[in-house]
Enzyme design. Structure first.
Site, PDB file in Angstrom:
ATOM      1  N   GLY A 266       0.788  -1.139  -0.072  1.00 37.58           N
ATOM      2  CA  GLY A 266       0.059  -0.015  -0.183  1.00 37.58           C
ATOM      3  C   GLY A 266       0.924   1.157  -0.022  1.00 37.58           C
ATOM      4  CG  MET A 268       8.393   2.183   2.661  1.00 38.38           C
ATOM      5  SD  MET A 268       8.083   0.833   3.881  1.00 38.38           S
ATOM      6  CE  MET A 268       9.112   1.573   5.157  1.00 38.38           C
ATOM      7  CD  GLU A 269       6.914   2.335   7.908  1.00 39.19           C
ATOM      8  OE1 GLU A 269       6.224   2.145   7.059  1.00 39.19           O
ATOM      9  OE2 GLU A 269       7.754   1.587   8.764  1.00 39.19           O
ATOM     10  CG  HIS A 302      -0.508   2.868   8.718  1.00 41.01           C
ATOM     11  ND1 HIS A 302      -0.946   1.681   9.526  1.00 41.01           N
ATOM     12  CD2 HIS A 302       0.811   2.233   8.088  1.00 41.01           C
ATOM     13  CE1 HIS A 302      -0.015   0.891   9.624  1.00 41.01           C
ATOM     14  NE2 HIS A 302       0.945   1.170   8.821  1.00 41.01           N
ATOM     15  CD  GLU A 303       2.183   3.927   5.022  1.00 42.98           C
ATOM     16  OE1 GLU A 303       3.456   3.748   5.622  1.00 42.98           O
ATOM     17  OE2 GLU A 303       1.865   3.035   4.953  1.00 42.98           O
ATOM     18  CG  HIS A 306       4.674   3.790  10.334  1.00 45.09           C
ATOM     19  ND1 HIS A 306       4.727   2.706  11.259  1.00 45.09           N
ATOM     20  CD2 HIS A 306       4.135   2.950   9.069  1.00 45.09           C
ATOM     21  CE1 HIS A 306       4.385   1.566  10.932  1.00 45.09           C
ATOM     22  NE2 HIS A 306       4.173   1.777   9.667  1.00 45.09           N
ATOM     23  CD  GLU A 325       3.859  -1.847   9.953  1.00 43.41           C
ATOM     24  OE1 GLU A 325       2.788  -1.078   9.889  1.00 43.41           O
ATOM     25  OE2 GLU A 325       4.888  -1.447   9.271  1.00 43.41           O
TER      26      GLU A 325
HETATM   27  N1  TRP Z   1       5.781  -0.704   6.512  1.00 43.61           N
HETATM   28  C1  TRP Z   1       4.744  -0.622   5.305  1.00 43.61           C
HETATM   29  C2  TRP Z   1       3.682  -0.192   6.008  1.00 43.61           C
HETATM   30  O1  TRP Z   1       3.126  -0.653   6.785  1.00 43.61           O
HETATM   31  C3  TRP Z   1       4.594  -1.622   4.577  1.00 43.61           C
HETATM   32  C4  TRP Z   1       5.699  -2.466   3.968  1.00 43.61           C
HETATM   33  C5  TRP Z   1       6.291  -3.444   4.526  1.00 43.61           C
HETATM   34  C6  TRP Z   1       5.835  -2.583   2.465  1.00 43.61           C
HETATM   35  N2  TRP Z   1       7.162  -3.915   3.354  1.00 43.61           N
HETATM   36  C7  TRP Z   1       6.770  -3.451   2.190  1.00 43.61           C
HETATM   37  C8  TRP Z   1       5.638  -1.728   1.489  1.00 43.61           C
HETATM   38  C9  TRP Z   1       7.447  -3.684   0.969  1.00 43.61           C
HETATM   39  C10 TRP Z   1       6.018  -1.956   0.127  1.00 43.61           C
HETATM   40  C11 TRP Z   1       6.964  -3.075   0.144  1.00 43.61           C
HETATM   41  O2  TRP Z   1       2.926   0.886   5.703  1.00 43.61           O
HETATM   42 ZN    ZN Z   2       2.694   0.320   8.460  1.00 40.07          ZN
END
Ligand code: TRP
Ligand code: ZN
Length: 883
Positions: A266, A268-269, A302-303, A306, A325
């Protein structure tokens, strides 16, 4: 069998790193198929005493150009290179390492590390993607300060971004330009990010409560910037909310978001440079549904959240993944609950938990919220880590109270800001801030499986006492045959004949302790709670607010369930009463179908639904949830041996029964909620559309006998002035064979063919159709220009929707769905193993089916495992699924 089977990593084997990396200086010379990366690492030994330990850096798919130690170029004999590591046997205690690597972002179809999406360079480093950029100690407990220089063609890549603050940007020779970024906050490598491309930008500002002016930018491909307004609004509301609810402020002058079209998950933070899948940023009324808007609110918040729970305080190792998470999902749920309707948000979260997490917890891939081992960490971004992890945090808040929970959060931040820590550290902060012992509660971190509660209530009219007996049991899961009793916070209530809450006073308490409903601490295998001074109760209400993620066995009559549907003061329990009533009826019907002895449905259920429809005082979004039947997946979960055809038939028959019984109410509600007002994505307007379309779904159930239904749906499809209503009509129409269906699908494609996100909807709708030729159509769509195996959104929209959301056709008796799944898995694995593995779960559910299907499903898993070259990702899921 693959030549060498990947090995598992165990939590118990954790050791702190032998070396620290204090600063990282990166220089990128970007070219799509030959990017040069120079890394200068300031390294210090972190072990105390003893013999010199080797420095073992991680690497993957790298071409090493040169390596120098304190300025001296190393010869091949000075280091050892494998395809996964670079080792220096005896480095000094403090030194600088210069490494130059060459990588090929254009050929990176795994979308991990540095890759190119629609001519935009972007990175994805969580969990272990940084090692695909340069050799590094690619583990979250190695935190460094990063400086990043990016050089690229100025015309093709005018925007150059990385984490932190922009230090300088200027043109250089050869039509190129460069930018230098510096991130003052030490961070693990998985939070590094870089973006370069020709992007448009929506800029706004936010003033933090201490007066810091933060520039907010959302970058998207040209032509899409008009669709970023809602995401920007969500971002600003998230920033304000985190200040108000948790006292947490943003810490830099700049916050960037970039949306790209190809992304494994979805979003990435990455510190101050969040990277998103387009689908969680772009929205307008013509192309996004209400569910899409809600998804954007969830993921943007959410992001952002984080930044504190993940970035400032990160995980010591990947076994602690739920530390960031679970907590951050809890925070985004709380945010959505405050921005929208709390009960409706909760109901939707419970539906999702039951649809995705409960099956995982009851299957071969079950694992604790804090796992004990893994082969491929990317396989552990699961519903258990995220959603069950969030439930666990929510239960802590229930146990400690909101204020107690806030105290615990404050202490957690105060103690651990700037550190990489563990789930135990979090629990200790909660316990210490409140002076409580969370020892038994922490079993939620270590024990997998969904606990089962068996509940029975007995009223004694002679002395006005009520005995509530509760037995708990947690089923065995892989590697965990026996479980200990957990601490389960169970919210309960008793309703009197008027539907009012009876005040509850436990044995031994005085009258002043009585409250209307209470949270019981279920801690023993078998417990009885006795209430005093109870007037005759009419119905028992349990697990109010879904206070614990458990399955409950409680025998209740249809009349009791209908009473709760009409009166329970807790909306979640009120909704749940309807779900359980409907489930009882449909499972009984399934049994009757199997015995060829079908009887009529109990009219009391339709009557209870009718009362909800006629109750003008109800929130519309709530009414929409309350009248919606539990999904086929939920019914399947409740059966010893799943019968997809009988479930489908039972569910359709109940829809028809309700549609016939409530024809007039449904028509009236549909009309009353079809407005001419212009579209607005706010919660109240969305609730109105949700109720309208829930009603429409019942009306459409009559399509088999009423030839007017399909043309009516086509009319509604055409007349829709927003994507929510358009999709609602089309979703129903794709289940009805005929010319209307085809006309609408053709029209949809022609209208939206240039909009990839909307074309995803078109693919999914066809994949979830109940019609018998669905698999043939899905196979044909693999060759359609709108589809591409290299694009995760397309794969999820077509293949993922069919395998995970169309049980009726996926589980076709001839095994064709399974064969298709295995064949696509093998085709996708060499392209994108992360996505291939994530899609595999449904094949692992074979234990739940009849012997013939079991054999076919297992055979396909074996076929996958027999492939000559399998990724560790797919190997882990397939092999555990067979165990
Ligand atoms: N840490 C991200 C979230 O929870 C999600 C995530 C973990 C991610 N691994 C990834 C996104 C690999 C893209 C590709 O928002
Ligand atoms: Zn997350």
């Amino acid at each position: 069998m693959p030549q060498d089977q990947p090995t598992a990593i165990h939590r118990q084997d954790y050791r702190p790193p032998d070396y620290r990396i204090e600063t990282v200086d990166l220089e990128f010379d970007l070219e799509p198929s030959a990017t040069r990366v120079k890394a200068r690492l300031a390294i210090t030994a972190a072990y105390d005493g003893g013999a010199v330990r080797p420095l073992v850096l991680h690497g993957d798919a790298l071409e090493l150009m040169s390596v120098a130690l304190d300025g001296r170029v190393l010869g091949a004999g000075d280091y050892a290179l494998t395809d996964k590591s670079l080792t220096i046997a005896k480095p000094p205690a403090t030194f600088t390492l210069d490494i130059e690597t060459r990588i090929n972002p254009a050929a990176n179809t795994q979308l991990s590390g540095l890759y190119v999406s629609n001519n935009v360079f972007c990175t994805q480093c969580e969990a272990e993607g940084f090692r695909r950029i340069t050799y590094f100690l690619d583990r979250p407990d190695v935190m460094a300060v990063y400086r990043t220089t990016i050089r690229a063609d100025r015309a093709q890549y005018p925007v150059l971004l990385s984490n932190g603050n922009l230090v300088e940007q200027r043109d250089i020779e050869g039509g190129r330009h460069m930018a230098v970024w510096h991130d003052p906050f030490p961070k693990p490598s998985y939070l590094f990010a870089l973006v370069a491309g020709d992007l448009a930008c929506n800029e706004d500002h936010f003033t933090t409560r201490s007066g810091r002016d933060v520039t907010l930018r959302i970058f998207v491909e040209h032509g899409k910037v008009e669709r970023t307004g809602y995401a920007m609004d969500c971002l600003k509301r998230s920033m304000r909310w985190d200040e108000e609810r948790f006292g947490l402020e943003y810490d830099l002058d700049l916050f960037n978001i970039v949306a790209v079209s190809d992304f494994n998950m979805g979003a990435m933070e990455n510190k101050s440079l969040n990277v998103f899948n387009d689908r969680y940023i772009l929205a307008d009324p013509q192309t996004a549904t209400d569910a899409d808007y809600a998804g954007i609110e969830t993921v943007v918040s959410h992001e952002y959240f984080h930044n504190w729970t993940g970035d400032r305080i990160t995980c010591r190792d990947w076994f602690q993944l739920s530390l960031k998470e679970g907590l951050t999902v809890f925070r985004d749920h709380e945010f959505s609950s405050d921005q929208r309707s709390r009960p409706v948000t909760r109901i939707q979260n419970v539906r999702a938990l039951r649809a995705r997490q409960f099956p995982e917890d009851g299957g071969p891939l079950a694992h604790p919220v804090r796992p004990d081992s893994y082969i491929e960490i990317n396989n552990f971004y699961t519903a258990t880590i995220y959603e069950k992890g969030a439930e666990l945090i929510g239960m802590m808040q229930t146990v400690l109270g909101r204020d107690g929970f806030r105290k615990g959060m404050d202490l957690y931040v105060q103690r651990h800001d700037g550190q990489a820590v563990t789930c135990d550290d979090f629990a200790a902060a909660m316990a210490d801030a409140n002076g409580v012992d969370l020892g038994q509660f922490k079993l939620w971190y270590s024990q997998a499986g969904t606990p089962e509660l068996t509940i029975e209530g007995k009223y004694d009219a002679r002395d006005g006492s009520y005995a509530l007996s509760v037995a708990q049991r947690c089923p065995p899961t892989p590697g965990q045959p026996d479980k200990q009793p957990m601490h389960i916070p169970l919210a309960v209530g008793l309703l009197d004949a008027q539907g009012r809450d009876i005040r509850l006073q436990l044995d031994g308490e005085d009258t002043s302790a009585a409250t209307p409903g209470r949270v019981l601490a279920v801690t023993a295998p078998q417990q009885t709670f006795r209430f005093r001074n109870v007037p005759e109760p009419r119905a028992l209400s349990v697990n109010r607010g879904f206070s614990a993620p458990v399955n409950i066995t409680l025998k209740q009559s249809g009349a009791e369930r209908a009473f709760l549907m009409g009166h329970d003061s807790d909306p979640v329990a009120r909704w749940e009463a309807g779900q359980q009533f409907a489930t009882d009826l449909m499972l009984k019907r399934v049994d009757e179908i199997q015995r060829h002895a079908v009887s009529a449905y109990d009219p009391a259920f339709a009557e209870a639904i009718g009362q909800i429809l006629r109750d003008d005082g109800l929130e519309k979004a709530f009414a929409a949830e309350a009248i919606a039947l539990p999904g086929a997946d939920y019914l399947a979960e409740r059966m010893a041996v799943v019968d997809v055809e009988a479930i489908h038939a039972a569910r359709e028959a109940l829809r028809v029964t309700i549609a016939q019984a409530l024809r007039r109410d449904l028509g009236r509600i549909f009309d009353a909620n079809t407005s001419g007002a212009p579209f607005s994505p706010d919660a109240e307007s969305a609730g109105r559309r949700a109720l309208r379309n829930a009603v429409l779904s019942y009306q459409a159930a009559l399509a088999a006998d009423d030839p007017g239904v399909a043309p009516h749906l086509l009319d509604l499809y055409r007349a829709a002035d927003n994507m929510t209503d358009r999709m609602a009509a089309l979703r129903l129409l794709v289940d009805v064979a005929g010319s209307e269906r085809q006309a609408a699908l053709d029209d949809f494609y022609e209208r939206y063919r240039d909009d990839p996100l909307v074309v995803d909807k078109w693919l999914s709708l066809q994949a979830v159709s109940a019609l018998p030729d669905t698999l043939d159509r899905v196979k044909a769509l693999l060759g359609h220009p709108a589809f591409a195996m290299e694009k995760p959104n397309k794969v999820r929209a077509l293949i993922g929707a069919f395998t995970a959301s169309n049980p009726l056709r996926y589980h076709a008796a001839d095994g064709s769905g399974y064969a298709f799944h295995a064949e696509r898995t093998l085709a996708l694995d060499p392209i994108n193993p992360q996505v291939a593995a994530r899609l595999l779960a449904p094949l692992g559910r074979w234990q739940r089916f009849d012997a013939a299907r079991q054999a076919k499903m297992k055979a396909e898993l074996q076929r996958i495992l027999a492939a000559p070259k399998l990724s560790p990702d797919v190997y882990e899921i397939a092999s555990k699924s067979l165990a």
